[in-house]
Design an enzyme around this catalytic site. Structure first.
Site, mmCIF file in Angstrom:
data_model
loop_
_atom_site.group_PDB
_atom_site.id
_atom_site.type_symbol
_atom_site.label_atom_id
_atom_site.label_comp_id
_atom_site.label_asym_id
_atom_site.label_seq_id
_atom_site.Cartn_x
_atom_site.Cartn_y
_atom_site.Cartn_z
ATOM 1 C CD GLU A 1 8.203 5.404 5.194
ATOM 2 O OE1 GLU A 1 8.074 6.054 4.287
ATOM 3 O OE2 GLU A 1 7.476 5.049 6.035
ATOM 4 C CG HIS B 1 0.345 3.755 2.591
ATOM 5 N ND1 HIS B 1 1.295 4.017 3.516
ATOM 6 C CD2 HIS B 1 -0.450 3.290 3.477
ATOM 7 C CE1 HIS B 1 1.085 3.663 4.823
ATOM 8 N NE2 HIS B 1 -0.221 3.118 4.862
ATOM 9 C CD GLU C 1 3.549 5.944 1.601
ATOM 10 O OE1 GLU C 1 4.071 5.114 1.783
ATOM 11 O OE2 GLU C 1 2.868 6.719 2.198
ATOM 12 C CG HIS D 1 5.767 2.278 3.392
ATOM 13 N ND1 HIS D 1 4.359 2.871 3.774
ATOM 14 C CD2 HIS D 1 5.742 0.990 3.303
ATOM 15 C CE1 HIS D 1 3.964 1.518 4.039
ATOM 16 N NE2 HIS D 1 4.457 0.618 3.992
#
EC number: 3.4.17.10
Length: 472
Positions: free
Chosen positions: A329, A101, A104, A232
Protein backbone atom coordinates in the site's frame (compact mmCIF):
# COMPACT_ATOMS: atom_id res chain seq x y z
CA UNK A 1 -10.39 -24.27 -9.63
CA UNK A 2 -9.92 -21.37 -12.01
CA UNK A 3 -12.71 -21.83 -14.53
CA UNK A 4 -12.48 -21.27 -18.28
CA UNK A 5 -8.77 -20.55 -18.22
CA UNK A 6 -7.26 -19.72 -21.55
CA UNK A 7 -3.63 -20.59 -22.34
CA UNK A 8 -1.11 -17.91 -21.61
CA UNK A 9 0.08 -16.03 -24.69
CA UNK A 10 3.83 -15.89 -24.19
CA UNK A 11 5.35 -14.38 -27.42
CA UNK A 12 -15.20 9.47 0.85
CA UNK A 13 -12.84 11.56 2.31
CA UNK A 14 -10.12 10.57 4.73
CA UNK A 15 -9.50 12.30 8.02
CA UNK A 16 -7.03 15.11 7.60
CA UNK A 17 -3.47 13.91 7.69
CA UNK A 18 -0.18 15.61 7.08
CA UNK A 19 0.58 15.99 3.41
CA UNK A 20 3.78 14.02 3.48
CA UNK A 21 1.88 10.88 4.52
CA UNK A 22 0.79 10.41 0.97
CA UNK A 23 2.68 12.88 -1.16
CA UNK A 24 6.24 11.95 -0.32
CA UNK A 25 9.15 14.23 0.50
CA UNK A 26 11.62 13.73 -2.32
CA UNK A 27 12.98 16.88 -3.86
CA UNK A 28 15.37 15.41 -6.38
CA UNK A 29 13.06 15.20 -9.39
CA UNK A 30 14.03 17.20 -12.46
CA UNK A 31 11.89 19.16 -14.91
CA UNK A 32 12.47 16.37 -17.41
CA UNK A 33 11.19 13.84 -14.88
CA UNK A 34 8.11 15.95 -14.28
CA UNK A 35 7.37 16.22 -17.99
CA UNK A 36 7.85 12.53 -18.65
CA UNK A 37 6.56 11.02 -15.42
CA UNK A 38 4.39 13.73 -13.85
CA UNK A 39 1.18 12.38 -15.37
CA UNK A 40 -0.73 9.12 -15.66
CA UNK A 41 -0.27 7.12 -18.85
CA UNK A 42 -3.57 5.99 -20.36
CA UNK A 43 -3.79 2.56 -21.98
CA UNK A 44 -2.59 3.68 -25.39
CA UNK A 45 0.31 5.61 -23.86
CA UNK A 46 1.21 2.69 -21.59
CA UNK A 47 1.33 0.26 -24.51
CA UNK A 48 3.36 2.74 -26.55
CA UNK A 49 5.83 3.21 -23.70
CA UNK A 50 6.27 -0.53 -23.25
CA UNK A 51 6.82 -0.86 -26.99
CA UNK A 52 9.40 1.93 -26.88
CA UNK A 53 11.29 0.19 -24.06
CA UNK A 54 11.21 -3.09 -25.93
CA UNK A 55 12.56 -1.46 -29.09
CA UNK A 56 15.29 0.29 -27.12
CA UNK A 57 16.35 -2.90 -25.30
CA UNK A 58 15.38 -5.79 -27.62
CA UNK A 59 18.12 -8.11 -26.39
CA UNK A 60 16.91 -8.15 -22.80
CA UNK A 61 13.14 -7.64 -23.11
CA UNK A 62 10.10 -9.25 -24.58
CA UNK A 63 6.46 -8.17 -24.57
CA UNK A 64 3.66 -10.67 -24.17
CA UNK A 65 -0.06 -10.60 -23.53
CA UNK A 66 -1.55 -12.82 -20.82
CA UNK A 67 -5.18 -12.06 -21.67
CA UNK A 68 -7.63 -9.22 -22.08
CA UNK A 69 -9.92 -7.19 -19.86
CA UNK A 70 -13.70 -7.34 -20.10
CA UNK A 71 -13.63 -4.47 -22.62
CA UNK A 72 -10.86 -6.09 -24.63
CA UNK A 73 -7.84 -4.14 -23.44
CA UNK A 74 -4.70 -6.30 -23.45
CA UNK A 75 -2.98 -7.22 -20.19
CA UNK A 76 0.58 -6.62 -21.34
CA UNK A 77 3.68 -7.88 -19.55
CA UNK A 78 7.23 -6.78 -20.24
CA UNK A 79 9.88 -9.29 -19.26
CA UNK A 80 13.49 -8.40 -18.53
CA UNK A 81 16.03 -11.19 -18.82
CA UNK A 82 19.25 -12.07 -20.61
CA UNK A 83 17.17 -14.90 -22.08
CA UNK A 84 13.75 -13.30 -22.60
CA UNK A 85 10.97 -15.79 -23.19
CA UNK A 86 13.02 -18.70 -21.85
CA UNK A 87 13.16 -20.08 -18.31
CA UNK A 88 16.68 -20.95 -17.20
CA UNK A 89 16.89 -23.46 -14.32
CA UNK A 90 18.04 -21.84 -11.04
CA UNK A 91 17.43 -18.34 -12.44
CA UNK A 92 14.56 -16.98 -10.30
CA UNK A 93 11.42 -15.60 -11.91
CA UNK A 94 9.92 -12.50 -10.26
CA UNK A 95 6.64 -10.77 -11.09
CA UNK A 96 5.41 -7.30 -10.18
CA UNK A 97 1.73 -6.37 -10.63
CA UNK A 98 0.21 -2.90 -10.57
CA UNK A 99 -3.24 -1.34 -10.85
CA UNK A 100 -5.29 -4.36 -9.71
CA UNK A 101 -7.75 -1.77 -8.48
CA UNK A 102 -8.29 0.69 -11.30
CA UNK A 103 -8.34 3.77 -9.08
CA UNK A 104 -5.00 2.82 -7.49
CA UNK A 105 -2.55 3.59 -10.32
CA UNK A 106 0.61 4.69 -8.50
CA UNK A 107 1.99 1.17 -8.88
CA UNK A 108 1.14 1.26 -12.58
CA UNK A 109 3.36 4.32 -13.03
CA UNK A 110 6.13 3.08 -10.73
CA UNK A 111 6.38 -0.20 -12.61
CA UNK A 112 6.43 1.54 -15.97
CA UNK A 113 9.24 3.76 -14.72
CA UNK A 114 11.02 0.76 -13.17
CA UNK A 115 10.96 -0.88 -16.60
CA UNK A 116 12.51 2.17 -18.23
CA UNK A 117 15.12 2.39 -15.47
CA UNK A 118 16.13 -1.23 -16.06
CA UNK A 119 16.45 -0.64 -19.79
CA UNK A 120 18.44 2.58 -19.41
CA UNK A 121 20.64 0.99 -16.77
CA UNK A 122 21.48 -1.88 -19.09
CA UNK A 123 22.31 0.52 -21.93
CA UNK A 124 24.51 2.62 -19.63
CA UNK A 125 26.18 -0.46 -18.15
CA UNK A 126 24.99 0.35 -14.63
CA UNK A 127 26.75 -2.25 -12.48
CA UNK A 128 23.83 -3.07 -10.17
CA UNK A 129 21.23 -3.26 -12.92
CA UNK A 130 23.44 -5.40 -15.16
CA UNK A 131 24.08 -7.74 -12.22
CA UNK A 132 20.36 -7.92 -11.48
CA UNK A 133 19.41 -8.67 -15.08
CA UNK A 134 22.16 -11.26 -15.47
CA UNK A 135 20.79 -13.19 -12.52
CA UNK A 136 17.04 -12.56 -12.51
CA UNK A 137 14.05 -12.82 -14.81
CA UNK A 138 11.66 -9.95 -14.06
CA UNK A 139 8.07 -9.86 -15.35
CA UNK A 140 6.20 -6.55 -15.03
CA UNK A 141 2.42 -6.21 -15.46
CA UNK A 142 1.80 -2.47 -15.00
CA UNK A 143 -2.00 -2.76 -15.16
CA UNK A 144 -4.17 -5.72 -14.21
CA UNK A 145 -7.36 -3.65 -14.43
CA UNK A 146 -7.10 -1.27 -17.40
CA UNK A 147 -10.89 -0.88 -17.71
CA UNK A 148 -11.22 0.33 -14.13
CA UNK A 149 -8.27 2.65 -14.62
CA UNK A 150 -9.76 4.26 -17.73
CA UNK A 151 -13.03 4.80 -15.83
CA UNK A 152 -11.20 6.44 -12.93
CA UNK A 153 -8.98 8.52 -15.21
CA UNK A 154 -11.97 9.71 -17.21
CA UNK A 155 -13.81 10.89 -14.10
CA UNK A 156 -13.14 14.45 -12.96
CA UNK A 157 -11.16 14.41 -9.69
CA UNK A 158 -13.89 16.37 -7.91
CA UNK A 159 -16.42 13.72 -8.96
CA UNK A 160 -14.18 10.74 -8.28
CA UNK A 161 -15.39 8.72 -5.29
CA UNK A 162 -13.34 6.35 -3.10
CA UNK A 163 -14.52 3.36 -5.16
CA UNK A 164 -14.70 4.90 -8.64
CA UNK A 165 -12.91 2.46 -10.94
CA UNK A 166 -11.79 0.16 -8.12
CA UNK A 167 -13.52 -2.91 -9.53
CA UNK A 168 -13.34 -4.16 -13.09
CA UNK A 169 -15.97 -2.97 -15.54
CA UNK A 170 -18.31 -5.77 -14.38
CA UNK A 171 -18.21 -4.35 -10.87
CA UNK A 172 -16.12 -7.20 -9.45
CA UNK A 173 -13.30 -6.54 -7.00
CA UNK A 174 -10.47 -8.56 -8.54
CA UNK A 175 -8.82 -8.95 -5.14
CA UNK A 176 -11.83 -10.96 -3.95
CA UNK A 177 -12.15 -13.03 -7.12
CA UNK A 178 -9.41 -15.64 -6.75
CA UNK A 179 -10.15 -19.13 -5.42
CA UNK A 180 -10.44 -19.02 -1.63
CA UNK A 181 -7.69 -21.47 -0.78
CA UNK A 182 -7.34 -20.16 2.78
CA UNK A 183 -10.58 -21.87 3.77
CA UNK A 184 -9.23 -25.18 2.43
CA UNK A 185 -5.94 -24.71 4.27
CA UNK A 186 -7.72 -23.96 7.56
CA UNK A 187 -10.06 -26.94 7.15
CA UNK A 188 -7.18 -29.31 6.45
CA UNK A 189 -5.46 -28.01 9.57
CA UNK A 190 -8.60 -28.59 11.60
CA UNK A 191 -9.01 -32.22 10.56
CA UNK A 192 -5.29 -32.99 10.65
CA UNK A 193 -4.67 -33.74 6.97
CA UNK A 194 -0.97 -33.11 6.13
CA UNK A 195 -1.52 -31.18 2.90
CA UNK A 196 -0.14 -27.65 3.03
CA UNK A 197 0.61 -26.48 -0.50
CA UNK A 198 -0.56 -26.47 -4.11
CA UNK A 199 -4.18 -26.63 -2.95
CA UNK A 200 -5.84 -25.57 -6.21
CA UNK A 201 -6.50 -29.20 -7.14
CA UNK A 202 -8.73 -29.47 -4.05
CA UNK A 203 -10.77 -26.38 -4.91
CA UNK A 204 -14.08 -26.43 -6.75
CA UNK A 205 -16.88 -23.90 -7.04
CA UNK A 206 -19.33 -22.67 -9.65
CA UNK A 207 -18.11 -19.09 -9.81
CA UNK A 208 -17.55 -17.60 -13.24
CA UNK A 209 -14.36 -15.68 -12.61
CA UNK A 210 -13.46 -12.46 -14.34
CA UNK A 211 -11.19 -12.56 -17.41
CA UNK A 212 -8.56 -10.46 -15.63
CA UNK A 213 -8.49 -12.93 -12.73
CA UNK A 214 -8.32 -15.91 -15.07
CA UNK A 215 -5.47 -14.37 -17.05
CA UNK A 216 -3.36 -13.53 -14.01
CA UNK A 217 -4.18 -16.83 -12.33
CA UNK A 218 -3.10 -18.83 -15.36
CA UNK A 219 0.03 -16.70 -15.71
CA UNK A 220 0.89 -17.28 -12.06
CA UNK A 221 0.68 -21.03 -12.62
CA UNK A 222 2.62 -20.98 -15.90
CA UNK A 223 6.10 -20.20 -14.58
CA UNK A 224 8.08 -21.09 -11.45
CA UNK A 225 7.69 -17.66 -9.89
CA UNK A 226 9.70 -17.25 -6.71
CA UNK A 227 8.66 -13.78 -5.57
CA UNK A 228 5.81 -11.41 -6.36
CA UNK A 229 4.49 -8.01 -5.29
CA UNK A 230 1.09 -6.40 -5.77
CA UNK A 231 0.93 -2.58 -5.63
CA UNK A 232 -2.09 -0.82 -4.10
CA UNK A 233 -3.18 2.47 -2.48
CA UNK A 234 -5.28 3.43 0.52
CA UNK A 235 -2.59 3.28 3.22
CA UNK A 236 1.17 3.21 3.66
CA UNK A 237 2.16 -0.31 4.69
CA UNK A 238 3.57 -3.62 3.48
CA UNK A 239 0.92 -6.30 3.97
CA UNK A 240 1.76 -10.02 4.21
CA UNK A 241 -0.23 -13.31 4.40
CA UNK A 242 -2.53 -14.59 5.49
CA UNK A 243 -5.14 -12.13 4.26
CA UNK A 244 -8.13 -14.24 5.31
CA UNK A 245 -8.71 -14.58 9.05
CA UNK A 246 -8.38 -18.04 10.52
CA UNK A 247 -11.47 -17.37 12.63
CA UNK A 248 -14.53 -19.15 11.26
CA UNK A 249 -16.23 -15.77 11.00
CA UNK A 250 -14.26 -14.49 8.01
CA UNK A 251 -15.29 -10.92 8.79
CA UNK A 252 -13.42 -10.95 12.09
CA UNK A 253 -9.95 -9.49 12.13
CA UNK A 254 -7.34 -11.68 13.77
CA UNK A 255 -3.64 -12.21 13.25
CA UNK A 256 -3.54 -15.25 10.96
CA UNK A 257 0.02 -16.43 10.54
CA UNK A 258 1.06 -18.47 7.54
CA UNK A 259 3.58 -21.28 8.02
CA UNK A 260 6.17 -18.85 6.63
CA UNK A 261 5.18 -15.97 8.88
CA UNK A 262 8.77 -15.12 9.81
CA UNK A 263 9.91 -15.07 6.19
CA UNK A 264 6.95 -12.96 5.09
CA UNK A 265 7.57 -10.47 7.90
CA UNK A 266 11.20 -10.26 6.80
CA UNK A 267 10.20 -9.62 3.18
CA UNK A 268 7.64 -6.97 4.13
CA UNK A 269 10.11 -5.29 6.48
CA UNK A 270 12.68 -5.16 3.70
CA UNK A 271 10.32 -3.12 1.54
CA UNK A 272 9.18 -0.90 4.41
CA UNK A 273 12.69 -0.21 5.71
CA UNK A 274 13.98 0.76 2.28
CA UNK A 275 11.01 3.05 1.64
CA UNK A 276 11.48 6.74 2.38
CA UNK A 277 8.70 6.81 5.01
CA UNK A 278 6.81 3.53 5.37
CA UNK A 279 8.55 2.33 8.53
CA UNK A 280 9.31 5.78 9.92
CA UNK A 281 7.27 7.73 12.46
CA UNK A 282 7.27 10.83 10.27
CA UNK A 283 3.62 10.71 9.22
CA UNK A 284 0.19 10.36 10.77
CA UNK A 285 -1.84 7.14 10.34
CA UNK A 286 -3.89 7.28 7.17
CA UNK A 287 -7.19 6.76 8.98
CA UNK A 288 -6.23 9.06 11.84
CA UNK A 289 -6.46 6.30 14.47
CA UNK A 290 -3.80 4.67 16.59
CA UNK A 291 -5.10 1.21 15.67
CA UNK A 292 -3.67 1.46 12.18
CA UNK A 293 -0.52 3.41 13.03
CA UNK A 294 1.52 1.01 10.94
CA UNK A 295 4.77 2.98 11.14
CA UNK A 296 4.85 2.20 14.87
CA UNK A 297 4.97 -1.49 14.01
CA UNK A 298 7.70 -1.17 11.41
CA UNK A 299 5.49 -0.29 8.44
CA UNK A 300 4.18 -3.84 8.07
CA UNK A 301 0.98 -5.70 8.93
CA UNK A 302 -0.50 -9.15 8.76
CA UNK A 303 -3.35 -8.86 6.28
CA UNK A 304 -6.04 -10.59 8.34
CA UNK A 305 -5.11 -8.60 11.45
CA UNK A 306 -5.82 -5.43 9.49
CA UNK A 307 -9.00 -6.70 7.82
CA UNK A 308 -9.98 -10.11 6.51
CA UNK A 309 -10.01 -10.73 2.76
CA UNK A 310 -11.17 -14.00 1.18
CA UNK A 311 -10.27 -14.69 -2.44
CA UNK A 312 -7.25 -12.40 -2.46
CA UNK A 313 -4.35 -12.72 -4.86
CA UNK A 314 -1.42 -12.86 -2.44
CA UNK A 315 -2.79 -15.88 -0.56
CA UNK A 316 -3.62 -17.55 -3.88
CA UNK A 317 0.03 -17.24 -4.88
CA UNK A 318 1.20 -18.81 -1.64
CA UNK A 319 -1.31 -21.68 -1.48
CA UNK A 320 -1.49 -22.56 -5.20
CA UNK A 321 2.16 -22.16 -6.24
CA UNK A 322 5.69 -21.84 -4.89
CA UNK A 323 5.58 -18.03 -5.11
CA UNK A 324 5.62 -15.69 -2.14
CA UNK A 325 3.69 -12.44 -2.65
CA UNK A 326 3.12 -9.37 -0.49
CA UNK A 327 0.73 -6.45 -1.01
CA UNK A 328 2.19 -2.96 -0.95
CA UNK A 329 0.00 0.00 0.00
CA UNK A 330 1.78 3.10 -1.28
CA UNK A 331 -0.38 6.10 -0.41
CA UNK A 332 -3.16 7.24 1.90
CA UNK A 333 -4.73 9.07 -1.01
CA UNK A 334 -5.92 7.09 -3.99
CA UNK A 335 -5.00 8.42 -7.41
CA UNK A 336 -3.24 11.61 -6.28
CA UNK A 337 -2.40 14.34 -8.76
CA UNK A 338 -0.05 13.10 -11.47
CA UNK A 339 2.41 15.85 -10.61
CA UNK A 340 3.19 13.95 -7.40
CA UNK A 341 4.29 10.76 -9.20
CA UNK A 342 8.02 11.67 -9.40
CA UNK A 343 8.07 11.93 -5.59
CA UNK A 344 6.50 8.50 -5.26
CA UNK A 345 9.24 7.12 -7.47
CA UNK A 346 11.86 8.65 -5.20
CA UNK A 347 10.15 7.16 -2.15
CA UNK A 348 9.83 3.65 -3.62
CA UNK A 349 12.71 3.17 -6.05
CA UNK A 350 15.14 1.64 -3.56
CA UNK A 351 12.42 -0.56 -2.05
CA UNK A 352 11.48 -2.03 -5.42
CA UNK A 353 15.06 -2.89 -6.30
CA UNK A 354 15.82 -4.37 -2.87
CA UNK A 355 12.64 -6.43 -2.96
CA UNK A 356 13.52 -7.97 -6.31
CA UNK A 357 16.99 -8.78 -4.96
CA UNK A 358 15.30 -10.82 -2.22
CA UNK A 359 14.58 -13.49 -4.85
CA UNK A 360 18.26 -14.40 -4.40
CA UNK A 361 17.95 -15.13 -0.69
CA UNK A 362 17.61 -18.55 0.88
CA UNK A 363 18.36 -21.67 -1.13
CA UNK A 364 17.94 -22.95 -4.66
CA UNK A 365 19.15 -25.94 -6.58
CA UNK A 366 18.51 -28.89 -8.84
CA UNK A 367 17.02 -32.27 -8.00
CA UNK A 368 18.14 -35.01 -10.39
CA UNK A 369 18.21 -38.77 -10.69
CA UNK A 370 21.52 -40.04 -9.27
CA UNK A 371 21.74 -42.76 -11.93
CA UNK A 372 20.78 -40.87 -15.08
CA UNK A 373 21.28 -37.21 -14.17
CA UNK A 374 17.80 -36.47 -15.48
CA UNK A 375 15.85 -33.75 -13.65
CA UNK A 376 13.10 -34.88 -11.30
CA UNK A 377 9.98 -32.75 -11.55
CA UNK A 378 7.44 -32.36 -8.76
CA UNK A 379 9.91 -33.44 -6.09
CA UNK A 380 8.81 -32.07 -2.71
CA UNK A 381 11.29 -29.86 -0.87
CA UNK A 382 10.73 -29.37 2.86
CA UNK A 383 12.59 -26.85 5.01
CA UNK A 384 13.23 -27.30 8.72
CA UNK A 385 14.48 -24.28 10.61
CA UNK A 386 17.38 -25.22 12.85
CA UNK A 387 15.51 -23.86 15.85
CA UNK A 388 12.46 -26.08 15.20
CA UNK A 389 11.95 -29.82 15.53
CA UNK A 390 9.74 -30.31 12.46
CA UNK A 391 9.66 -28.81 8.94
CA UNK A 392 7.75 -25.69 7.96
CA UNK A 393 4.26 -26.74 6.95
CA UNK A 394 4.66 -25.42 3.42
CA UNK A 395 6.98 -27.28 1.05
CA UNK A 396 7.85 -26.18 -2.46
CA UNK A 397 8.05 -28.46 -5.47
CA UNK A 398 10.57 -28.71 -8.27
CA UNK A 399 9.68 -27.30 -11.67
CA UNK A 400 9.58 -29.40 -14.82
CA UNK A 401 13.34 -28.95 -15.23
CA UNK A 402 14.13 -30.09 -11.69
CA UNK A 403 14.90 -26.66 -10.21
CA UNK A 404 13.62 -25.39 -6.87
CA UNK A 405 13.78 -22.10 -4.95
CA UNK A 406 13.07 -21.29 -1.31
CA UNK A 407 13.27 -17.69 -0.10
CA UNK A 408 14.61 -17.65 3.46
CA UNK A 409 16.21 -15.24 5.94
CA UNK A 410 19.69 -16.04 7.19
CA UNK A 411 19.85 -19.04 9.50
CA UNK A 412 20.55 -22.73 9.84
CA UNK A 413 18.22 -25.10 8.01
CA UNK A 414 17.73 -28.71 7.09
CA UNK A 415 16.53 -29.33 3.54
CA UNK A 416 14.59 -32.56 3.02
CA UNK A 417 13.72 -33.74 -0.49
CA UNK A 418 11.25 -36.48 -1.31
CA UNK A 419 10.11 -37.77 -4.71
CA UNK A 420 8.02 -40.74 -5.69
CA UNK A 421 10.23 -43.71 -6.48
CA UNK A 422 13.32 -42.27 -4.80
CA UNK A 423 14.99 -42.42 -1.41
CA UNK A 424 14.53 -39.38 0.78
CA UNK A 425 17.59 -37.11 1.00
CA UNK A 426 18.46 -34.37 3.47
CA UNK A 427 21.21 -31.77 3.89
CA UNK A 428 22.02 -29.29 6.65
CA UNK A 429 22.98 -25.81 5.46
CA UNK A 430 23.78 -22.36 6.78
CA UNK A 431 22.12 -19.55 4.85
CA UNK A 432 24.00 -16.25 5.10
CA UNK A 433 22.49 -14.28 2.21
CA UNK A 434 25.79 -12.50 1.67
CA UNK A 435 25.94 -13.13 -2.08
CA UNK A 436 23.70 -10.51 -3.66
CA UNK A 437 22.92 -12.27 -6.92
CA UNK A 438 22.52 -15.90 -5.90
CA UNK A 439 20.78 -17.89 -3.22
CA UNK A 440 22.80 -20.69 -1.64
CA UNK A 441 22.99 -23.49 -4.22
CA UNK A 442 22.08 -26.88 -2.76
CA UNK A 443 21.74 -29.68 -5.32
CA UNK A 444 20.33 -33.16 -4.75
CA UNK A 445 20.94 -36.40 -6.64
CA UNK A 446 18.27 -38.84 -5.49
CA UNK A 447 18.87 -42.57 -5.57
CA UNK A 448 16.08 -44.68 -7.03
CA UNK A 449 14.28 -46.60 -4.30
CA UNK A 450 13.94 -50.36 -4.31
CA UNK A 451 10.77 -51.73 -5.87
CA UNK A 452 9.31 -52.20 -2.42
CA UNK A 453 10.35 -49.67 0.23
CA UNK A 454 12.02 -51.28 3.19
CA UNK A 455 10.37 -51.18 6.59
CA UNK A 456 12.91 -48.62 7.69
CA UNK A 457 12.18 -46.39 4.68
CA UNK A 458 8.45 -46.72 5.24
CA UNK A 459 8.95 -45.74 8.86
CA UNK A 460 11.02 -42.71 7.84
CA UNK A 461 8.34 -41.52 5.43
CA UNK A 462 5.57 -42.10 7.96
CA UNK A 463 7.53 -40.34 10.68
CA UNK A 464 8.20 -37.31 8.47
CA UNK A 465 4.54 -36.98 7.47
CA UNK A 466 3.31 -37.51 11.04
CA UNK A 467 5.72 -34.95 12.44
CA UNK A 468 4.57 -32.39 9.92
CA UNK A 469 0.92 -33.20 10.60
CA UNK A 470 1.40 -32.79 14.35
CA UNK A 471 2.77 -29.26 13.93
CA UNK A 472 -0.55 -27.48 14.08
Amino acid sequence: MLHAMRPVLLVAALLAVTAHAFLGFGSGSTHKDDAEWGHYHNQAQLEAKLGEINEKCPEITTLYEIGQSVEGRPLVVIQFSTTPGEHIPTKPEVKLIGNMHGNEPIGRELLLRFAETLCNGAINNDKEIVQLLNSTSIHILPSMNPDGFELALGTEPAQRQWLTGRSNINGVDLNRDFPDLDSIFYELQKIGVPKFDHLLSLFEDNVDRQPETIAVGQWTLSLPFVLSANFHEGDLVANYPFDAAIDENSQKTAYSASPDDGTFRWLAKSYADNHAHMSKNDHAPCDGTSQDAFARQGGITNGAKWYSVAGGMQDFNYLATNAMEITLELSCEKMPEGSQLPRFWEDNQKSIFEYVWKSHSGVKGMVVDAMTGEPIKRAVVWIRNGTETVPVKHPVTTWSEGDFYRVLPAGKYEIIVAAEGYDIAAKNVTVENKVRDSALVVNFALSPAADEPSENEQEQIAELVNEIARRR
